[in-house]
Design an enzyme around this catalytic site. Sequence first.
Site, PDB file in Angstrom:
ATOM      1  N   ARG A  35      -6.203   9.077   8.030  1.00 13.29           N
ATOM      2  CA  ARG A  35      -4.994   9.897   9.415  1.00 13.29           C
ATOM      3  C   ARG A  35      -5.241  10.072  10.484  1.00 13.29           C
ATOM      4  O   ARG A  35      -4.297   9.898  10.715  1.00 13.29           O
ATOM      5  CB  ARG A  35      -5.786  11.747   8.577  1.00 13.29           C
ATOM      6  CG  ARG A  35      -4.696  11.746   7.069  1.00 13.29           C
ATOM      7  CD  ARG A  35      -5.682  13.463   7.534  1.00 13.29           C
ATOM      8  NE  ARG A  35      -4.477  14.264   5.976  1.00 13.29           N
ATOM      9  CZ  ARG A  35      -4.947  15.247   6.217  1.00 13.29           C
ATOM     10  NH1 ARG A  35      -5.293  15.957   6.807  1.00 13.29           N
ATOM     11  NH2 ARG A  35      -3.827  16.097   4.838  1.00 13.29           N
ATOM     12  N   LYS A 186      -6.190  22.578 -11.127  1.00 12.98           N
ATOM     13  CA  LYS A 186      -4.852  24.128 -11.610  1.00 12.98           C
ATOM     14  C   LYS A 186      -3.127  23.389 -12.335  1.00 12.98           C
ATOM     15  O   LYS A 186      -2.713  23.259 -11.188  1.00 12.98           O
ATOM     16  CB  LYS A 186      -5.121  24.734 -10.446  1.00 12.98           C
ATOM     17  CG  LYS A 186      -6.648  25.407 -10.346  1.00 12.98           C
ATOM     18  CD  LYS A 186      -7.132  26.094  -8.864  1.00 12.98           C
ATOM     19  CE  LYS A 186      -5.872  27.306  -9.142  1.00 12.98           C
ATOM     20  NZ  LYS A 186      -6.622  27.833  -7.830  1.00 12.98           N
ATOM     21  N   GLY A 336      -4.266  13.736  -0.849  1.00 14.57           N
ATOM     22  CA  GLY A 336      -5.546  13.919  -1.680  1.00 14.57           C
ATOM     23  C   GLY A 336      -6.512  13.333  -2.880  1.00 14.57           C
ATOM     24  O   GLY A 336      -7.136  12.315  -2.253  1.00 14.57           O
ATOM     25  N   GLY A 359      -1.134  19.001   0.286  1.00 14.12           N
ATOM     26  CA  GLY A 359      -0.555  20.264   0.052  1.00 14.12           C
ATOM     27  C   GLY A 359       1.070  19.933   0.911  1.00 14.12           C
ATOM     28  O   GLY A 359       2.430  20.479  -0.034  1.00 14.12           O
TER      29      GLY A 359
HETATM   30  C1  3PG Z   1      -5.261  20.079   4.593  1.00 17.52           C
HETATM   31  O1  3PG Z   1      -6.054  19.180   4.481  1.00 17.52           O
HETATM   32  O2  3PG Z   1      -4.118  19.596   3.681  1.00 17.52           O
HETATM   33  C2  3PG Z   1      -4.247  20.050   6.232  1.00 17.52           C
HETATM   34  O3  3PG Z   1      -4.734  19.381   7.485  1.00 17.52           O
HETATM   35  C3  3PG Z   1      -3.354  21.524   6.322  1.00 17.52           C
HETATM   36  O4  3PG Z   1      -4.884  22.437   6.376  1.00 17.52           O
HETATM   37  P1  3PG Z   1      -4.838  23.356   6.141  1.00 17.52           P
HETATM   38  O5  3PG Z   1      -5.028  23.498   4.893  1.00 17.52           O
HETATM   39  O6  3PG Z   1      -5.680  23.721   6.342  1.00 17.52           O
HETATM   40  O7  3PG Z   1      -4.078  23.609   6.767  1.00 17.52           O
HETATM   41 MG    MG Z   2      -4.638  21.867   2.569  1.00 14.33          MG
END
Ligand code: 3PG
Ligand code: MG
Length: 377
Positions: A35, A186, A336, A359
């Site tokens: 990132r 999930k 992720g 997300g």
């Molecule tokens: C993440 O890692 O999903 C983003 O940086 C957002 O973080 P958060 O889910 O804690 O808002």
């Molecule tokens: Mg997140």
Amino acid sequence: MRTLEDLDVEGKRVLVRVDFNVPLDEDGTITDDARIQGALPTLKELREKDARLVLMSHLGRPKGTDPKFSLTPAAQRLSELLGTEVTLAHDLDSVPDGDVVMLENVRFNDGETKNDEELAKRYAALADVYVNDAFGSAHRAHASTEAVAHLLPSAAGRLLEREVATLRGILDEPKRPLVAVVGGAKVTDKIGVLDAFLDRADEILIGGAMCFPFFKAQGHEVGDSLCEEEGVEPAGRVLRAGVDKVHLPVDLVAGREFDADTPTQAIDGVDVPEGWMGLDIGPSTAERYADIIKDAETVFWNGPMGAFELSPFAEGTRVVAEAVAVTAATTVVGGGDSAAALKQFGYAEMVDHVSTGGGASLELVEGKPLPGVEALS
Ligand code: 3PG
Ligand code: MG
């Protein structure tokens, strides 16, 4: 969405929202700096235009100020990558002057996650213009990602611009066949994405523990597998809507427990006996999925095929990751766990686009408006 082409940054003080929410080990060492690397094109471009930078990011989900969630490691890493001193500012009311200054974790501030207008005004007072390059946080309407964008001339940075263009591109005008590979634990987290791909993809390959609600909907035994009860009904609906394109595993690897040293069993078929849990797709499934990925023109992958962090259950995810790496198709990987898997198996460099958002990339693919993007439109 406004981009750096639409914003005069020359010689200005620029407030830049980045997503430096990077994983840290117990010693506070960054274990993956993707990132931070991802924000460099924007930061370098701004520096070349003689802008002075005030950076801001969150890290983790602290409740108030907590040194465990300090951005100190991120500031140090950025300083190495830019070859410039990066000064960490601990107090919003006395931010030092400097070419590159980074505010301490914005989630230490009351009101940040409530999109508080007064806090956003304090951020805005620090600069002339605002650039948002925090794609990973674009699905959050927070003071540093949303409210502040309305208070200054604002635009997207290069990372945010590229992420949005790439992810929208696979939905809007993909080269076909478009293959979606969806895994993870999930199914309820992935229903929105599955619905989006039911309309758009040619093939949908499902793996990970999220396949058990599908199997349960079909009347199979799931044994002690992780099987989300509230996922069974939506999984059944996805199956009925996607009879011609949804692929489920045809074999599995099971273990007694979620542990690398547990006894294992190859299951030909998908009925899991009592006392066992399915922890990976089997070799026939992995081979079928790899074949479909080989013939694709566009591949979107989000979510591992099994418990790849445990070596006896890593092979399914490895074979799929390899197929995604070597296919001639345009390949886009959601952030992720799938990004972590690519990295673990050494394929990260072989994919066209690895999203820096988990997300955020899912919500974009689902067709949900992202507040951080809307605010720049
Ligand atoms: C993440 O890692 O999903 C983003 O940086 C957002 O973080 P958060 O889910 O804690 O808002
Ligand atoms: Mg997140």
